[in-house]
Design an enzyme around this catalytic site. Structure first.
Site, mmCIF file in Angstrom:
data_model
loop_
_atom_site.group_PDB
_atom_site.id
_atom_site.type_symbol
_atom_site.label_atom_id
_atom_site.label_comp_id
_atom_site.label_asym_id
_atom_site.label_seq_id
_atom_site.Cartn_x
_atom_site.Cartn_y
_atom_site.Cartn_z
ATOM 1 N N CYS A 266 0.837 -1.192 0.000
ATOM 2 C CA CYS A 266 0.000 0.000 0.000
ATOM 3 C C CYS A 266 0.871 1.241 0.000
ATOM 4 O O CYS A 266 2.070 1.187 -0.195
ATOM 5 C CB CYS A 266 -0.903 -0.001 1.232
ATOM 6 S SG CYS A 266 0.011 -0.027 2.782
ATOM 7 N N ARG B 62 -4.776 1.002 0.544
ATOM 8 C CA ARG B 62 -4.498 -0.431 0.567
ATOM 9 C C ARG B 62 -4.626 -1.076 -0.808
ATOM 10 O O ARG B 62 -5.601 -0.854 -1.523
ATOM 11 C CB ARG B 62 -5.454 -1.139 1.532
ATOM 12 C CG ARG B 62 -5.171 -2.633 1.697
ATOM 13 C CD ARG B 62 -6.195 -3.294 2.589
ATOM 14 N NE ARG B 62 -5.932 -4.717 2.728
ATOM 15 C CZ ARG B 62 -6.821 -5.611 3.126
ATOM 16 N NH1 ARG B 62 -8.048 -5.210 3.450
ATOM 17 N NH2 ARG B 62 -6.507 -6.885 3.227
ATOM 18 N N LEU B 63 -3.588 -1.844 -1.162
ATOM 19 C CA LEU B 63 -3.640 -2.774 -2.286
ATOM 20 C C LEU B 63 -3.776 -4.154 -1.674
ATOM 21 O O LEU B 63 -2.836 -4.669 -1.062
ATOM 22 C CB LEU B 63 -2.372 -2.684 -3.137
ATOM 23 C CG LEU B 63 -2.276 -3.638 -4.334
ATOM 24 C CD1 LEU B 63 -3.343 -3.317 -5.374
ATOM 25 C CD2 LEU B 63 -0.886 -3.560 -4.971
#
Length: 635
Positions: free
Chosen positions: A2, A52-53
């Protein structure tokens, strides 16, 4: 994976709205979720933000900031051994609400404090606010795979994964550091801890810092340093045992990087480093790995054919994209957005495009950066030793003294050779210092310190970097291993890792670096030089391992760097951009350069004289960056 951003404001002037703007400037790093929280402490306001990823535990249970009792945390990266650490914590009575590595770090910190970092295998930056101790802790991984910038003016601390987050805070000042600009022109990147701005730093890899909210005391602590392992005595081990241990560590490191709840692929250039990753991971796997390659139509730059052959031999699901100058032009103006600090590595364009290609198929891709720095792949190591050991020391000193008084532009025949004046000045300095470490420093420079003074308008001093820290290495250490230790702390972290992190995260792709598992470098650092370069063969040990998986005849060919044909493109499709951005009007608008010096260099290059195109590229990149990030302030 992220992007994180935040602040500690002792004047309590910063609220959630500013925090949200800072964090959302990093949306490309984390398009799947966002979290923002401001904590009101007695002496300061603390803001923690995260984009966030989602890679592990795709549910909302992985949302950040994550809070446990008096601890609040945001985190960027991956901890691959989180399941083992979680089990250890469960045996101590901790319970968990998610399957995220974030919760494991947070509760690990609750249990072990700062010592939790020694248990982590991965790439990470974590920020923890301890409301009980009134303390902010920020920690960066050992190799520096994940970035962390911070700005501190005595009243406000800003931190973030990228500089662009700071531009959203009113306390941030965009005052260019001329000394850092000089470093950029010399190396094409800015070595840590420096940045392009004053009062703004990079947190060094293997370090954490703490800020006390009660007294504003700021301290930085080193918890890991590759130098410590190079300084250990050489391991008394035979080649077969060393090879077996390196292969075991590689297998463990590579398999750890496959831990994900989303599809994973591999960048495959066709060289030994990326081929080792693809070969080991595809070995004994029934599912076909996805591999990705960028090719060029220009002769002398293309390695895609070799990558395709290796992919076919290994049986991977291979994808390739042959890029043209028009593709480069499309990404050209995106570069200052991708790299929000001046950064001019000559492979930024293909790296950005291979990331774009991979993101169409996967959410995580493994790179192979670190192989050249760990196993001695670069020719600069051989050159540095050869240039300083080919003649007696007194002769080197005498030649250097003579060369100092001779203008290289006045030497017939040679003054027409490629980049001769710069190469001449480098050799004069190499023979003056007489050490391989100094030689590597000068070889690594595209523009010498003296040349940089000729380009930059105000006077400046020369910052010391890790290139100048050879005295911290053991006197008993051989020259090759000394150079490897320094290269690991300079070119690897501030060039290669920056390049891959920004290019991948710009398209929402997680880039992982399996060769930078700290267990691997801690072992290889202690091996003798003969296992890294033997009988003029670089990467000797790594090559022997790869040949177990891929036939030697497929791999043995001259090393080809992964670079774009900028030298060709600049004189054709991109010529107008060079003329515009390095023209008199734009140079005066920037106000940083000696206009006539830059104009002379550009005109000579475009006229076909033997000028190093990287000098032009460095100047051009700075001009593009300035227009994007500083022009409004200058106006």
């Amino acid at each position: 994976m992220c992007g994180i951003a935040g602040f500690c404001d002792f004047k309590k002037n910063t609220g959630t709205d500013v925090l949200q703007h800072m964090t959302d400037a990093l949306t490309h790093r984390g398009p799947n979720d966002a979290g923002y929280k401001v904590f009101e402490a007695s002496n300061a306001a603390v803001g923690l933000g995260q984009r966030r990823l989602s890679i592990l535990d795709l549910s909302s249970n992985g949302h950040q900031p994550m809070i446990y009792e008096h601890l609040s945390m945001v985190f960027n990266g991956e901890v691959y051994n989180f399941k083992e650490i979680r089990l250890e914590l469960e045996q101590k009575g901790y319970t968990f609400n998610s399957w995220s590595d974030t919760e494991v770090i947070l509760k690990g910190y609750h249990c072990w404090g700062d010592n939790v970092v020694h248990k982590l295998i991965g790439m990470f930056v974590y920020v923890i606010f301890d409301s009980k101790r009134q303390e902010l802790t920020i920690c960066r991984d050992r190799a520096g795979v994940k970035p962390l910038y911070y700005f501190w003016n005595g009243n406000v601390l800003l931190f973030g994964s990228e500089l662009k987050a700071f531009h959203q805070h009113p306390a941030f000042t965009k005052e260019i550091d001329i000394n850092s600009l000089s470093l950029f022109l010399q190396y094409s990147y800015i070595p840590a801890p420096y940045t392009i701005y004053k009062k703004t730093c990079k947190l060094n890899p293997g370090h954490y810092f703490k800020l006390s909210l009660t007294n504003r005391f700021f301290s930085e602590t080193k918890y890991w340093d590759v130098t410590d392992y190079y300084n250990k005595p050489r391991l008394q081990i035979n080649e077969a045992d060393a090879m077996a241990e390196v292969e075991r560590l590689m297998i463990s490191a590579y398999e750890y990087r496959m831990v994900a709840d989303v599809p994973v692929g591999v960048f495959l250039s066709g060289g030994y480093d990326s081929s080792s990753v693809a070969a080991i991971l595809q070995h004994n796997r029934t599912e076909r790995l996805k591999t990705f390659t960028i090719g060029f139509e220009e002769a002398g730059f293309n390695e895609a054919d070799e990558a395709k052959k290796i992919a076919a031999y290994l049986g991977t699901d291979h994808h390739e994209w042959y890029i043209k100058a028009s593709d480069a032009a499309d990404v050209f103006h995106d570069l200052p957005e991708i790299y929000d600090e001046p950064f001019a590595d000559n492979s930024v364009v293909p790296t950005a495009l291979v990331s774009k290609l991979a993101r169409q198929h996967v959410k995580v891709s493994l790179s192979a950066d670190g192989g050249d720095e760990i196993f001695a792949g670069y020719n600069k190591f051989n050159q540095s030793i050869r240039y300083t050991s080919g003649m007696p020391s007194f002769m080197q000193g005498a030649l250097s003294n003579i060369m100092y008084y001779i203008n290289p532009d006045h030497i017939p025949y040679f003054n027409k050779k490629y980049n001769f004046a710069t190469r001449y000045k480098k050799m004069q300095k190499i023979w003056a210092d007489k050490t391989p470490l100094s030689a590597m420093k000068y070889i690594s420079q595209y523009i010498t310190e003296d040349e940089a003074r000729g380009f930059i308008r105000p006077e400046h001093e020369c910052y010391k970097t890790h290139f100048d820290n050879g005295s911290r290495l053991s006197g008993n250490l051989d020259s090759l291993n000394k150079m490897l230790a320094i290269d690991y702390k300079t070119f690897l972290v501030d060039n290669n890792l920056v390049k891959v992190d920004r290019a991948t995260m710009h398209v929402g792709l997680e880039g992982r670096e399996p060769m930078l598992d700290h267990r691997l470098i801690e072992f290889v650092a202690q091996l003798p030089a003969c296992m890294k370069i033997q009988q003029h063969t670089n990467k000797y040990l790594l090559k022997k391992i790869v040949h177990k998986y891929i036939p030697k005849e497929m791999m043995d060919r001259p090393k080809m760097p992964f670079i774009a044909p900028l030298k060709v493109w600049f004189k054709d499709e991109l010529k107008e951009k060079v003329q515009y951005y390095l023209g008199e009007a734009k140079l005066k608008e920037t106000g940083m350069f000696q206009v006539e010096s830059v104009k002379k260099l550009t005109e000579e290059y475009l006229a076909g004289k033997q000028v190093n195109y990287q000098k032009v590229w460095n100047l051009l990149v700075f001009q593009l960056w300035y227009e994007r990030w500083n022009k409004t302030q200058a106006a």
